[in-house]
Each structure stands twice: as structure tokens, then as C-alpha cells.
Design a protein around this motif. Structure first.
Motif, PDB file in Angstrom:
ATOM      1  N   LEU A 167       0.499  58.501  37.722  1.00 57.40           N
ATOM      2  CA  LEU A 167       0.432  58.793  39.226  1.00 57.40           C
ATOM      3  C   LEU A 167       1.398  59.902  39.477  1.00 57.40           C
ATOM      4  CD1 LEU A 167       1.039  55.055  40.384  1.00 57.40           C
ATOM      5  CD2 LEU A 167      -1.163  56.457  40.213  1.00 57.40           C
ATOM      6  N   TYR A 168       2.384  60.222  38.800  1.00 60.62           N
ATOM      7  CA  TYR A 168       3.117  61.501  38.872  1.00 60.62           C
ATOM      8  C   TYR A 168       2.307  62.817  38.614  1.00 60.62           C
ATOM      9  CZ  TYR A 168       7.243  58.264  39.520  1.00 60.62           C
ATOM     10  OH  TYR A 168       8.211  57.272  39.689  1.00 60.62           O
ATOM     11  N   SER A 169       1.309  62.757  37.769  1.00 58.38           N
ATOM     12  CA  SER A 169       0.763  63.876  37.960  1.00 58.38           C
ATOM     13  C   SER A 169      -0.271  64.189  38.936  1.00 58.38           C
ATOM     14  CB  SER A 169      -0.306  63.658  36.586  1.00 58.38           C
ATOM     15  OG  SER A 169      -1.330  62.885  36.784  1.00 58.38           O
ATOM     16  N   LEU A 170      -0.140  63.390  40.097  1.00 60.42           N
ATOM     17  CA  LEU A 170      -1.032  63.465  41.278  1.00 60.42           C
ATOM     18  C   LEU A 170      -0.215  63.901  42.368  1.00 60.42           C
ATOM     19  CD1 LEU A 170      -3.501  60.497  41.143  1.00 60.42           C
ATOM     20  CD2 LEU A 170      -3.875  62.676  40.452  1.00 60.42           C
ATOM     21  N   SER A 171       0.985  64.370  42.259  1.00 58.58           N
ATOM     22  CA  SER A 171       2.268  64.479  43.160  1.00 58.58           C
ATOM     23  C   SER A 171       1.881  65.861  43.878  1.00 58.58           C
ATOM     24  CB  SER A 171       3.525  64.643  42.533  1.00 58.58           C
ATOM     25  OG  SER A 171       4.000  63.584  42.027  1.00 58.58           O
ATOM     26  N   TYR A 172       1.255  66.981  43.289  1.00 53.08           N
ATOM     27  CA  TYR A 172       0.963  68.066  43.868  1.00 53.08           C
ATOM     28  C   TYR A 172      -0.180  67.870  44.839  1.00 53.08           C
ATOM     29  CZ  TYR A 172       4.372  70.697  40.905  1.00 53.08           C
ATOM     30  OH  TYR A 172       5.227  71.118  40.550  1.00 53.08           O
ATOM     31  N   SER A 180       4.939  60.233  44.484  1.00 56.17           N
ATOM     32  CA  SER A 180       4.895  60.819  45.685  1.00 56.17           C
ATOM     33  C   SER A 180       3.465  60.282  46.388  1.00 56.17           C
ATOM     34  CB  SER A 180       4.791  62.502  45.269  1.00 56.17           C
ATOM     35  OG  SER A 180       5.719  62.904  44.943  1.00 56.17           O
ATOM     36  N   LEU A 181       2.646  59.877  45.501  1.00 59.01           N
ATOM     37  CA  LEU A 181       1.324  59.353  46.133  1.00 59.01           C
ATOM     38  C   LEU A 181       1.665  58.296  46.831  1.00 59.01           C
ATOM     39  CD1 LEU A 181      -1.664  59.776  45.290  1.00 59.01           C
ATOM     40  CD2 LEU A 181      -1.433  57.596  43.927  1.00 59.01           C
ATOM     41  N   PHE A 182       2.610  57.307  46.767  1.00 57.93           N
ATOM     42  CA  PHE A 182       2.977  56.376  47.686  1.00 57.93           C
ATOM     43  C   PHE A 182       3.730  56.699  48.893  1.00 57.93           C
ATOM     44  CE2 PHE A 182       1.613  53.931  43.681  1.00 57.93           C
ATOM     45  CZ  PHE A 182       0.544  53.570  44.082  1.00 57.93           C
ATOM     46  N   THR A 183       4.757  57.440  48.525  1.00 58.82           N
ATOM     47  CA  THR A 183       5.575  58.194  49.695  1.00 58.82           C
ATOM     48  C   THR A 183       4.836  58.953  50.787  1.00 58.82           C
ATOM     49  OG1 THR A 183       7.242  58.502  48.137  1.00 58.82           O
ATOM     50  CG2 THR A 183       7.517  59.493  50.109  1.00 58.82           C
ATOM     51  N   VAL A 184       3.944  59.516  50.195  1.00 60.71           N
ATOM     52  CA  VAL A 184       2.735  60.228  51.257  1.00 60.71           C
ATOM     53  C   VAL A 184       1.908  59.130  51.917  1.00 60.71           C
ATOM     54  CG1 VAL A 184       0.633  61.599  51.189  1.00 60.71           C
ATOM     55  CG2 VAL A 184       2.649  62.488  49.973  1.00 60.71           C
ATOM     56  N   LEU A 185       1.559  58.270  51.238  1.00 56.59           N
ATOM     57  CA  LEU A 185       0.915  57.117  51.650  1.00 56.59           C
ATOM     58  C   LEU A 185       1.500  56.491  53.097  1.00 56.59           C
ATOM     59  CD1 LEU A 185      -1.879  55.504  52.080  1.00 56.59           C
ATOM     60  CD2 LEU A 185      -0.715  53.505  50.427  1.00 56.59           C
TER      61      LEU A 185
END
Length: 133
Positions: A80-85, A3-8
Motif C-alpha cells: 500500500l505504501y507503493s501507492l502513496s504518490y 497514505s492511501l487511507f489517510t487520503v481516503l
């Protein structure tokens, strides 16, 4: 993809989207684009057009800060998935920010900016902690 990169990717579209809206409002306000002196014309904008332009400038600044956070996370050993929220929270508040700019709600705009900034700071701190472990 995390999600980190999708949000980027989504956040990278925000300044350009605001630029298109701002361009329409600038054309509506002045009746033409001053391509020879666009910055001077932008400085003369008032009302909604000026607020959209300010929101666009802030969106560029937030994008840089978030991109750095993404790079730190990517190069750290954090999952990186732990940073999704935190990433989703950042995105939600970055989407609310220009809305409150358009509505001329400075207090709410500042509040959503701050929460988005904290979400970004959380990503950075977690990344630094993962590097030092």
C-alpha cells in the motif's frame, strides 16, 4: 497508516465541507432553507452557490470511485505504501477541483478532474496487476 487511507479520510470530509459552504450560500441567496423541498431549492441556485453544489455532487462521486480503489488495493497483495504518490496526487487534484469550480474555470476544473481520475485509475490498475501475480 498508509497514505492511501489517510487520503481516503481527507477526501471523505470534502463533500461535507462543500455542503456546509453550499448551505451558507443557499441561505444567503434565498434568505431561508426550504426544508420541505430542499432539492427544488437547490435546483434554483445560481452563480457560486450552484457551482459549490455541483462541486459537492462531484466530490461524492469521486469519493466512491476512490473508496473502491482503496478496497481493491487493500484486498490485493500490493504494498500500500507503493501507492502513496498516486494517493497524494489524487488528493491534491481533488482539493483543486472545487477551487476551480468556485472560480468558474471549467477548463482547469476538467483538467484537474482528469489528472485525479488518472491517479485513481493507476491505483486500480496496479491493484489488479498485484492480484493476478
Amino acid at each position: 497508516m498508509p497514505s492511501l487511507f489517510t487520503v481516503l479520510f481527507i477526501v471523505s470530509l470534502l463533500p461535507m465541507t462543500l455542503a456546509f459552504i453550499g448551505g451558507y450560500l443557499r441561505l444567503k441567496q434565498f434568505g431561508k432553507f426550504d426544508n420541505n423541498h430542499p432539492r427544488q431549492q437547490q435546483a434554483q441556485m445560481t452563480g457560486l452557490a450552484a457551482r459549490i453544489y455541483a462541486a459537492q455532487q462531484n466530490a461524492w462521486e469521486a469519493l466512491v470511485f476512490y473508496a473502491v480503489a482503496c478496497m481493491l488495493a487493500f484486498f490485493s497483495s500490493i504494498d500500500l505504501y507503493s501507492l502513496s504518490y498516486a494517493a497524494i496526487l489524487f488528493l491534491c487534484y481533488r482539493l483543486l477541483h472545487p477551487i476551480f469550480y468556485m472560480l468558474n474555470q471549467a477548463t482547469f476544473r476538467s483538467m484537474v478532474f482528469f489528472v485525479g481520475w488518472l491517479a485513481n485509475l493507476y491505483i486500480i490498475i496496479r491493484s489488479f496487476l498485484a492480484i493476478s501475480i
